[in-house]
Design an enzyme around this catalytic site. Structure first.
Site, mmCIF file in Angstrom:
data_model
loop_
_atom_site.group_PDB
_atom_site.id
_atom_site.type_symbol
_atom_site.label_atom_id
_atom_site.label_comp_id
_atom_site.label_asym_id
_atom_site.label_seq_id
_atom_site.Cartn_x
_atom_site.Cartn_y
_atom_site.Cartn_z
ATOM 1 N N SER A 15 0.838 -1.203 0.000
ATOM 2 C CA SER A 15 0.000 0.000 0.000
ATOM 3 C C SER A 15 0.871 1.250 0.000
ATOM 4 C CB SER A 15 -0.920 0.026 1.234
ATOM 5 O OG SER A 15 -0.157 0.146 2.417
ATOM 6 N N LEU A 17 3.225 4.345 -0.336
ATOM 7 C CA LEU A 17 4.499 4.582 -1.019
ATOM 8 C C LEU A 17 5.079 3.303 -1.591
ATOM 9 C CD1 LEU A 17 6.222 6.910 1.644
ATOM 10 C CD2 LEU A 17 4.805 7.586 -0.302
ATOM 11 N N ASP A 59 7.277 -9.612 8.461
ATOM 12 C CA ASP A 59 7.337 -8.709 9.612
ATOM 13 C C ASP A 59 8.752 -8.149 9.641
ATOM 14 O OD1 ASP A 59 7.585 -7.463 12.054
ATOM 15 O OD2 ASP A 59 6.867 -9.162 13.248
ATOM 16 N N VAL A 60 8.911 -6.877 9.316
ATOM 17 C CA VAL A 60 10.263 -6.317 9.186
ATOM 18 C C VAL A 60 11.039 -6.310 10.494
ATOM 19 C CG1 VAL A 60 9.778 -4.930 7.129
ATOM 20 C CG2 VAL A 60 9.424 -3.934 9.416
ATOM 21 N N CYS A 86 9.739 0.822 2.768
ATOM 22 C CA CYS A 86 8.635 1.762 2.954
ATOM 23 C C CYS A 86 7.741 1.382 4.130
ATOM 24 C CB CYS A 86 7.781 1.832 1.685
ATOM 25 S SG CYS A 86 8.641 2.440 0.236
ATOM 26 N N SER A 149 11.371 10.919 6.816
ATOM 27 C CA SER A 149 10.252 11.862 6.787
ATOM 28 C C SER A 149 10.812 13.232 7.129
ATOM 29 C CB SER A 149 9.204 11.476 7.845
ATOM 30 O OG SER A 149 8.312 12.542 8.083
ATOM 31 N N TYR A 162 7.695 9.028 16.321
ATOM 32 C CA TYR A 162 7.831 8.977 14.864
ATOM 33 C C TYR A 162 9.072 9.744 14.407
ATOM 34 C CZ TYR A 162 6.411 9.279 9.951
ATOM 35 O OH TYR A 162 6.370 9.189 8.580
ATOM 36 N N LYS A 166 12.429 8.250 12.499
ATOM 37 C CA LYS A 166 12.828 8.728 11.174
ATOM 38 C C LYS A 166 14.178 9.451 11.230
ATOM 39 C CE LYS A 166 9.280 7.152 8.924
ATOM 40 N NZ LYS A 166 9.437 6.053 7.946
#
Length: 256
Positions: A15, A17, A59-60, A86, A149, A162, A166
């Site tokens: 989904s 990006l 699962d990363v 992503c 980001s 977040y 990032k």
């Protein structure tokens, strides 16, 4: 030599990006392995794109899961040379909440686990696989594109976890590129601004319009296809390495 006549992995590829990037790579002839937790969307996308596109539920944050996904990609009939991360999540929470409660440690840890550790997990397994391939032009064996980001630089109130995650991705970019220079693997990071992903798509139209109005130019939300176009350009430009590229319409976010 066609830069895209290779195998590629895209995490978070079902989904937003990741999906746009998987589509762009497949359209150029790459054998794409889509890594995502969403089995239904992932399988549907692989079936739609057809050809050499496959899906692996991944699962990363899990070592064995990423290792298996990369093994699937390296088992294709061409060398693995592209890895694009992503997969990401977010949480809105202040360091100290309105009622005086401290930020939840579990929420903070989970965001870092997915966004930062997960990105590192894909980076290390994919680059190790690339290191085993025959070098191409300039000795290049592959390229890794990570997703940060603009919150890494101007994170807003409630974006602590977040932004930290990032910021970690930004901080990994140059040392990873330097580490991997010995095996001919490039590493770059894209730092998107406000992109019209499923997350923003859930907002009311007035809220979306207000967000767009704050972007200097162009006055619109970014599109996943903008991200995919930049990722493809990084793959094609062999002299881009160790760099973080903001893709944000010159937006600098206010505190809230």
């Amino acid at each position: 030599m066609n830069s895209f006549d290779v195998a590629a992995v895209v995490s978070g590829g079902a989904s937003g990006l990741g999906e746009a990037t998987a589509r762009a790579l497949a359209a150029r002839g790459a054998a794409v392995t889509v890594l995502d937790l969403n089995e239904e969307r992932g399988r549907a996308l692989a079936a739609e794109l057809g050809g050499h596109t496959t899906f692996v539920r991944t699962d990363v944050t899990d070592e064995a899961s990423v290792q298996a996904a990369v093994a699937e990609a390296t088992g294709k009939d061409r060398p693995l040379r592209i890895a694009i991360s992503c997969a990401g999540i977010g949480v809105a929470q202040r360091t100290v909440g309105r009622n005086g409660e401290p930020h939840d440690l579990g929420a903070f840890s989970k965001v870092l686990a997915v966004n930062l550790v997960g990105t590192f997990n894909v980076l290390r397994f994919a680059s190790a696989a690339m290191a085993q391939t025959e070098p191409g032009e300039d000795g290049e064996r592959g390229v890794v594109v990570n997703t940060a980001s603009i919150a890494a630089y101007d994170g807003q109130i409630g974006q602590l976890a977040y932004s930290a995650s990032k910021g970690g991705v930004v901080g990994m970019t140059l040392p990873a590129a330097r580490d991997l220079s010995s095996v001919g693997v490039r590493v770059c990071t894209i730092a998107p601004g406000l992109v019209d992903t499923p997350l923003l798509g859930s907002l009311p139209e007035e809220a979306r319009a207000a967000l767009s109005a704050g972007i200097p130019f162009p006055k619109r939300l970014g599109r996943p296809s903008d991200f995919a176009q930049l990722a493809v350009a990084i793959v094609e430009n062999g002299y881009l390495n160790g760099e973080v590229i903001r893709m944000d319409g010159a937006l600098r976010m206010a505190p809230r």
